[in-house]
Write an enzyme that holds these catalytic residues in place. Structure first.
Site, PDB file in Angstrom:
ATOM      1  N   ASN A 137      67.672  17.215   1.683  1.00 50.66           N
ATOM      2  CA  ASN A 137      67.626  17.142   0.220  1.00 50.66           C
ATOM      3  C   ASN A 137      68.953  17.452  -0.200  1.00 50.66           C
ATOM      4  OD1 ASN A 137      65.020  16.762   0.757  1.00 50.66           O
ATOM      5  ND2 ASN A 137      64.378  18.897   0.535  1.00 50.66           N
ATOM      6  N   GLU A 192      65.034  14.427  -1.061  1.00 50.26           N
ATOM      7  CA  GLU A 192      65.121  14.771  -2.600  1.00 50.26           C
ATOM      8  C   GLU A 192      66.280  15.012  -3.038  1.00 50.26           C
ATOM      9  OE1 GLU A 192      63.502  19.112  -2.940  1.00 50.26           O
ATOM     10  OE2 GLU A 192      61.933  18.576  -1.608  1.00 50.26           O
ATOM     11  N   GLU A 243      62.770  22.546   4.289  1.00 48.69           N
ATOM     12  CA  GLU A 243      63.858  23.179   3.744  1.00 48.69           C
ATOM     13  C   GLU A 243      63.638  24.826   4.296  1.00 48.69           C
ATOM     14  OE1 GLU A 243      64.781  23.561  -0.405  1.00 48.69           O
ATOM     15  OE2 GLU A 243      65.219  21.487  -0.331  1.00 48.69           O
ATOM     16  N   TYR A 252      71.518  18.449  -3.737  1.00 45.78           N
ATOM     17  CA  TYR A 252      71.367  18.646  -5.275  1.00 45.78           C
ATOM     18  C   TYR A 252      72.688  18.953  -5.826  1.00 45.78           C
ATOM     19  CZ  TYR A 252      66.200  19.004  -5.163  1.00 45.78           C
ATOM     20  OH  TYR A 252      64.727  18.567  -5.315  1.00 45.78           O
TER      21      TYR A 252
HETATM   22  C1  BGC Z   1      62.543  22.182  -3.113  1.00 48.00           C
HETATM   23  C2  BGC Z   1      61.583  21.686  -4.303  1.00 48.00           C
HETATM   24  C3  BGC Z   1      62.272  22.295  -5.596  1.00 48.00           C
HETATM   25  C4  BGC Z   1      63.423  21.549  -5.928  1.00 48.00           C
HETATM   26  C5  BGC Z   1      64.372  22.105  -7.041  1.00 48.00           C
HETATM   27  C6  BGC Z   1      64.053  21.948  -3.432  1.00 48.00           C
HETATM   28  O1  BGC Z   1      64.667  22.830  -2.888  1.00 48.00           O
HETATM   29  O2  BGC Z   1      62.059  21.212  -1.993  1.00 48.00           O
HETATM   30  O3  BGC Z   1      60.432  22.196  -4.228  1.00 48.00           O
HETATM   31  O4  BGC Z   1      61.534  22.089  -6.510  1.00 48.00           O
HETATM   32  O5  BGC Z   1      64.285  21.847  -4.766  1.00 48.00           O
HETATM   33  O6  BGC Z   1      64.682  23.342  -7.017  1.00 48.00           O
END
Ligand code: BGC
Length: 446
Positions: free
Chosen positions: A292, A352, A167, A294
């Site tokens: 990654n 992730e 990232e 989220y």
């Molecule tokens: C990161 C992690 C972090 C996760 C949750 C990602 O941006 O790679 O290190 O803990 O998000 O915030």
């Protein structure tokens, strides 16, 4: 199970961590200081004054953590190497005990049929390099490639998957522009330089790998799809800027050999004309991309949110995690198909994906129910499978995170693990989400 919910044979089912977030013992066995060690020991920068001094004590508990991974049925584990354990001053002298730690870990993983994916940089720059300007110093690509070469020589006989940077957006935005993360600078003029030296370093480490390594190397980026809040030309323009800033700033140079033209619109004079010869070196063929994911962002024009001038609109009808991120599984499908459309048919891994929800600090007995997290994984795994149905070459998935751990400037206040950690006793308790994930792995699908 219907065909639509089955994942292919050979799919990697993993979990991820990073060195500073789980290891603890930051100065053990000759390791040097990192910028996170300094940041956490500067009063007022991290919630509750938390530090990574102990974290999950993984530096000492790694054997039982590998056993835990095997019990969960994982066939892959993504971890990062702490640069300053291996090179205490960031360059020059090698600290053999630091290498030995990672070498033992890799052996243990392989003995348990768990494939390692090694990230070279997950935010913990050696402090000695920060003293020389860190990611702003134009010599850092050479330092990074030298460090990477030390690691390739030590582990490439056993490690088949490498990632250069984790990232880079967060490094630039959090470390140099807004200052919430180490090294904590707030400087509009530095952020573009940090981006450029990070990406030159990525390119240099890939080149070094082609000379030394025999397997695969890629880049890990965080992607957050930007959906316009309305059809107004202001919101559409803000969405375009936000997408360029977060999602294309790093992939465009790495894959297409150019920065998005919006960077100048965002940074104005602070965005320099980088020499094309340097941008060409950034563009190195990669074997895979790690994504990654989220959340997404519903984006509106916001003249006060500098420098991108884009804001986020809260979605009343959707759930939010403890970090205030909208739960939006279709965003994962959209992200993966967007990558394919914009960057071509590169093999992808979700490196992730996960969520912080409230869990108690201690667990009575050996069960912990975390229904919101179970639901998050179920819906996001479905979304990943849907992207594959639409033709995306997705080869693996890594839950963030294996363990509750040190969540950067939020300290231990947010729990992302599928395994609960009691930070007083270091007791590990698999949550219901871990049991759910194990079952998906055993069944080869949902
Ligand atoms: C990161 C992690 C972090 C996760 C949750 C990602 O941006 O790679 O290190 O803990 O998000 O915030």
């Amino acid at each position: 199970m219907s065909q639509d919910h089955r994942f292919p044979e050979g799919f990697l089912w993993g979990a991820a961590t990073s060195a500073y977030q789980v290891e603890g013992s930051p100065l053990a066995d000759g390791a040097g200081l990192s910028i996170w060690q300094r940041f956490t020991h500067s009063p007022g920068l991290v919630k509750n004054g938390d530090t990574g001094d102990v974290a999950c004590d993984h530096y000492r508990l790694w054997e039982s953590d590998v056993r835990l991974m095997r019990e969960l049925g994982l066939n892959a584990y993504r971890f990062s190497v702490s640069w300053s354990r291996v090179l205490p001053e960031g360059r020059g002298r090698v600290n053999q005990p630091g290498i030995d730690f990672y070498s033992r870990l890799v052996d243990a993983l392989l003995e348990n049929n768990i494939q390692p994916l090694v990230t070279l940089y997950h935010w913990d720059l050696p402090a000695a390099l920060d003293d020389r300007g860190g990611w702003l110093n134009p010599d850092i690509p050479g330092w990074f490639a030298d460090y990477a070469t030390v690691m390739y020589r030590a582990l490439d006989d056993r490690v088949r998957m490498w990632a250069t940077l984790n990232e880079p957006w967060v490094v630039t935005d959090g470390g140099y522009l807004h200052g919430a993360l180490a090294p904590g600078h707030k400087n509009l003029w530095e952020a573009p330089l940090a981006t450029h030296q990070l990406m030159r370093s990525h390119g240099a480490a890939v080149q070094a790998y082609r000379a030394e390594g025999k397997h695969q190397i890629g880049l890990v980026v965080n992607i957050e799809p930007k959906d316009p809040a309305s059809d107004s030309s202001e919101d559409l323009a803000a969405t375009r800027r936000a997408e360029a800033y977060m999602n294309r700033q790093f992939l465009d140079p790495a894959i297409h050999g150019r920065y998005p033209e919006e960077m100048r619109e965002i940074f104005g004079e602070a965005w320099p004309d980088f020499p094309q010869s340097e941008i060409d070196q950034i563009r190195q063929p990669v074997d895979f991309l790690g994504i990654n994911y989220y959340t997404r962002s519903v984006t509106c024009d916001d003249p006060k949110a500098l420098p991108v001038r884009a804001g986020r609109v809260r979605q009343k009808r959707h759930a939010y995690t403890e970090t205030d991120w909208e739960v939006y599984p279709p965003g994962l499908t959209n992200t993966l198909t967007w990558i394919k459309e914009n960057y071509g048919d590169i093999p992808l891994y979700v490196t992730e994906n996960g969520a912080a929800f409230y869990d108690p600090p201690t667990v009575e007995g050996d069960e912990l129910s975390d229904p919101l997290r179970v639901d998050y994984f179920r819906t996001h795994l479905r979304a990943a499978r849907e992207a594959m149905r639409q033709g995306v070459d997705l080869r693996g998935y890594f839950a963030w995170s294996l363990l509750d751990n040190f969540e950067w400037s939020l300290g231990y206040s947010k729990r992302f693990g599928i395994v609960h950690v009691d930070f007083e006793t270091q007791k590990r308790t698999p949550k219901a989400s871990a049991r759910y994930y194990s079952q998906v792995i055993r069944q080869g699908g949902l």
